[in-house]
Design an enzyme around this catalytic site. Sequence first.
Site, short mmCIF file in Angstrom:
data_model
loop_
_atom_site.label_atom_id
_atom_site.label_comp_id
_atom_site.label_asym_id
_atom_site.label_seq_id
_atom_site.Cartn_x
_atom_site.Cartn_y
_atom_site.Cartn_z
N ARG A 1 1.00 11.94 -9.63
CA ARG A 1 1.50 10.58 -9.35
C ARG A 1 2.89 10.37 -9.94
O ARG A 1 3.64 9.52 -9.47
CB ARG A 1 0.56 9.52 -9.93
N GLU B 1 0.84 -1.20 0.00
CA GLU B 1 0.00 0.00 0.00
C GLU B 1 0.88 1.25 0.00
O GLU B 1 2.05 1.21 0.39
CB GLU B 1 -0.92 -0.07 1.25
N ASP B 2 0.33 2.36 -0.47
CA ASP B 2 1.11 3.60 -0.49
C ASP B 2 1.19 4.25 0.88
O ASP B 2 2.26 4.66 1.33
CB ASP B 2 0.55 4.59 -1.54
N PHE C 1 -1.04 16.35 3.72
CA PHE C 1 -1.42 15.64 2.50
C PHE C 1 -0.23 15.60 1.55
O PHE C 1 0.32 16.63 1.20
CB PHE C 1 -2.63 16.31 1.83
N ASP D 1 -3.20 5.57 6.63
CA ASP D 1 -3.64 6.86 7.19
C ASP D 1 -4.60 6.57 8.35
O ASP D 1 -4.16 6.22 9.43
CB ASP D 1 -4.27 7.65 6.04
#
Length: 178
Positions: A164, A98-99, A151, A102
């Site tokens: 991206r 996963e990136d 963010f 959060d």
Amino acid sequence: MLNDIERVLISEEELARKVSEAADAINRDFAGKEPVIVSVLRGSFVFMADLVRKLNMKCTIEFITASVYKNGTAPDGKPDIGRMMLPSLKGKDVLIVEDILDTGVTLHALKELLMQDEPASLKICTLMDKPSRRKADIYADYSCFEVPDEFVVGYGLDYAQKYRNLPFVGVLKPEIYE
Ligand code: XMP
Ligand code: MG
């Protein structure tokens, strides 16, 4: 595009070093196994591509989609998970890539879904972790960077589907999303 970035949070060099370290740990832990690596699209695609090229065991690579953000930076409810062509994971050693972890809501839901297949084991590898925002009871077995509650974009991560392709992780100028 670079004009929209306030500052670089993680440089290309730091990314390469930490991704290699995560791969070393995965190579040790999965030695002798043939894991199924499941990339969570779209955000993890760059991390995934760099990570798997440093893995030295035989593995298969699968993709799954998960999204909670429609366009901006605010989560809008339950994650929408698509299994795409994912085969059954029964009896397999699974590694989710996963990136960013959060609130944890996405990975929690994803883990529950994949556990229904009864894999032999299931581990999580995330590029970034924002522990201060955690709501769901979930942790990563491998995490490259702990990041503050800001963010971030780049290295696969987007704002409204853009940025991206930045080779680093950066913070956007507030006027871009205000
Ligand atoms: P959680 O853990 O809250 O994460 O379920 C859900 C998804 O939100 C995305 N996310 C971000 N995307 N910059 C992004 O581009 C961020 O700072 C950020 N924080 C969370 C991410 O795709 C994660 O899978
Ligand atoms: Mg994501």
